[in-house]
Design a protein around this motif. Structure first.
Motif, short mmCIF file in Angstrom:
data_model
loop_
_atom_site.label_atom_id
_atom_site.label_comp_id
_atom_site.label_asym_id
_atom_site.label_seq_id
_atom_site.Cartn_x
_atom_site.Cartn_y
_atom_site.Cartn_z
N GLY A 142 -8.36 -43.12 -50.59
CA GLY A 142 -8.07 -42.86 -49.19
C GLY A 142 -8.72 -41.62 -48.62
N PHE A 143 -9.69 -41.04 -49.34
CA PHE A 143 -10.37 -39.85 -48.86
C PHE A 143 -11.71 -40.20 -48.22
N ALA A 144 -12.27 -39.27 -47.48
CA ALA A 144 -13.59 -39.42 -46.88
C ALA A 144 -14.27 -38.06 -46.90
N PRO A 145 -15.62 -38.02 -46.89
CA PRO A 145 -16.33 -36.74 -47.00
C PRO A 145 -15.92 -35.71 -45.96
N ASP A 146 -15.69 -36.17 -44.72
CA ASP A 146 -15.35 -35.24 -43.64
C ASP A 146 -13.88 -35.28 -43.28
N ASP A 147 -13.07 -35.87 -44.16
CA ASP A 147 -11.62 -35.81 -44.02
C ASP A 147 -11.21 -34.34 -44.00
N GLN A 148 -10.25 -34.00 -43.15
CA GLN A 148 -9.83 -32.60 -43.05
C GLN A 148 -9.37 -32.06 -44.40
N ARG A 149 -8.80 -32.95 -45.22
CA ARG A 149 -8.35 -32.52 -46.55
C ARG A 149 -9.51 -32.18 -47.47
N ASN A 150 -10.71 -32.64 -47.13
CA ASN A 150 -11.88 -32.38 -47.96
C ASN A 150 -12.71 -31.21 -47.44
N ILE A 151 -12.31 -30.64 -46.30
CA ILE A 151 -13.02 -29.50 -45.73
C ILE A 151 -12.30 -28.22 -46.14
N MET A 152 -13.01 -27.34 -46.79
CA MET A 152 -12.41 -26.09 -47.26
C MET A 152 -12.62 -24.98 -46.24
N ARG A 153 -11.56 -24.22 -45.98
CA ARG A 153 -11.70 -23.02 -45.16
C ARG A 153 -12.49 -21.98 -45.93
N THR A 154 -13.32 -21.25 -45.22
CA THR A 154 -14.09 -20.18 -45.84
C THR A 154 -13.27 -18.88 -45.80
N ALA A 155 -13.79 -17.86 -46.48
CA ALA A 155 -13.12 -16.55 -46.44
C ALA A 155 -13.04 -16.04 -45.01
N ASP A 156 -14.10 -16.25 -44.24
CA ASP A 156 -14.10 -15.82 -42.84
C ASP A 156 -13.04 -16.59 -42.03
N ASP A 157 -12.87 -17.87 -42.36
CA ASP A 157 -11.83 -18.66 -41.68
C ASP A 157 -10.46 -18.05 -41.90
N TYR A 158 -10.18 -17.68 -43.16
CA TYR A 158 -8.88 -17.12 -43.49
C TYR A 158 -8.70 -15.73 -42.87
N ILE A 159 -9.76 -14.93 -42.85
CA ILE A 159 -9.67 -13.62 -42.22
C ILE A 159 -9.29 -13.76 -40.75
N ALA A 160 -9.92 -14.71 -40.06
CA ALA A 160 -9.62 -14.95 -38.65
C ALA A 160 -8.21 -15.49 -38.48
N LEU A 161 -7.79 -16.36 -39.39
CA LEU A 161 -6.45 -16.94 -39.33
C LEU A 161 -5.39 -15.86 -39.50
N PHE A 162 -5.57 -14.99 -40.48
CA PHE A 162 -4.60 -13.91 -40.73
C PHE A 162 -4.58 -12.91 -39.58
N ALA A 163 -5.76 -12.59 -39.05
CA ALA A 163 -5.84 -11.63 -37.95
C ALA A 163 -5.11 -12.15 -36.73
N ALA A 164 -5.27 -13.44 -36.44
CA ALA A 164 -4.57 -14.04 -35.30
C ALA A 164 -3.07 -14.03 -35.51
N ALA A 165 -2.63 -14.34 -36.74
CA ALA A 165 -1.20 -14.35 -37.05
C ALA A 165 -0.61 -12.95 -36.97
N ARG A 166 -1.36 -11.96 -37.46
CA ARG A 166 -0.89 -10.57 -37.39
C ARG A 166 -0.76 -10.11 -35.93
N TYR A 167 -1.72 -10.53 -35.10
CA TYR A 167 -1.67 -10.17 -33.69
C TYR A 167 -0.46 -10.82 -33.01
N ARG A 168 -0.19 -12.08 -33.34
CA ARG A 168 1.00 -12.75 -32.77
C ARG A 168 2.28 -12.03 -33.18
N LEU A 169 2.32 -11.57 -34.43
CA LEU A 169 3.49 -10.84 -34.90
C LEU A 169 3.64 -9.52 -34.14
N GLN A 170 2.52 -8.84 -33.91
CA GLN A 170 2.57 -7.59 -33.15
C GLN A 170 3.12 -7.84 -31.75
N GLN A 171 2.69 -8.93 -31.12
CA GLN A 171 3.18 -9.26 -29.79
C GLN A 171 4.67 -9.57 -29.82
#
Length: 220
Positions: A52-81
């Motif tokens: 049931g998988f596909a090459p471009d299935d979201q489950r098959n796409i890995m977040r990069t380190a930069d993706d996680y850095i941006a994700l954490f920064a956005a979450a930290r900013y929301r917490l600050q707010q």
């Protein structure tokens, strides 16, 4: 140990498949759990599609380190707010408030060897509401606002939470291996059963943290 599916003369165990997972980008710049070249293999690609998988299935796409850095920064900013809003509303009500967020599963765990399990496998971010309780940053806030005092770093609490995370991680890995038995032709669990177990585990983590917030607030 695990069930195997035979492709001609070659056998692929789930451990073999995990070795094929590579955290490097494909030629199109996208990092996939199973690279495009594996999907082009008529045997391996066919098996993955059967699951049931596909090459471009979201489950098959890995977040990069930069993706996680941006994700954490956005979450930290929301917490600050949220913290600023909380302090503003409590000040309007009590005349003064200086509260600070306390993370039930703390930074040392998120930044440690088990953190990736929580954010990459369980899709949880420590700065979000489920893991945060607002506590008094000074005695005046505790007195005027009725908030428990922020305990700062509590080694015993961190140790206890680390133990929980390790146990959750082992359960996830066991379910993953059981799914892998199915993926290689054995009698394990289906993808639907694996996803259900993963979802139930994620909810258990959230519920456990919620039940521990009063204890965390008291510093015990």
């Amino acid at each position: 140990m695990f069930g195997r599916r035979t492709f001609g003369k070659q056998k692929h165990s789930f451990a073999d498949l995990k070795k094929m997972m590579r955290p490097t980008p494909d030629s199109d710049g996208v990092t996939r759990v199973f690279s495009k070249e594996l999907w082009n293999d008529p045997k391996i690609g066919s098996m993955l599609r059967e699951l049931g998988f596909a090459p471009d299935d979201q489950r098959n796409i890995m977040r990069t380190a930069d993706d996680y850095i941006a994700l954490f920064a956005a979450a930290r900013y929301r917490l600050q707010q949220r913290t600023e809003t909380f302090n503003s509303e409590m000040t309007a009500r009590h005349g003064y408030c200086r509260a600070a967020p306390f993370l039930v599963i703390g930074d040392t765990i998120w930044d440690g060897e088990h953190g990736a399990f929580l954010y990459a496998q369980m899709d949880l971010i420590g700065f979000d509401d489920w893991n945060v309780v607002m506590l008094a940053a000074d005695a005046r806030t505790a007195q005027l606002c009725g908030l428990p005092a922020h305990p700062g770093s509590v080694p015993a609490h961190t140790q206890a939470m680390t133990g929980h995370v390790i146990r959750w991680k082992k359960r996830y890995e066991f379910a993953l291996e059981e799914f892998g038995v199915t993926a290689t032709g054995g009698q394990g669990i289906t993808r639907e059963q694996f996803e259900a177990q993963k979802g139930a585990l994620r909810q258990e983590i959230i519920d456990t943290v919620a039940s521990m917030k009063p204890r965390a607030a008291s510093g015990s």
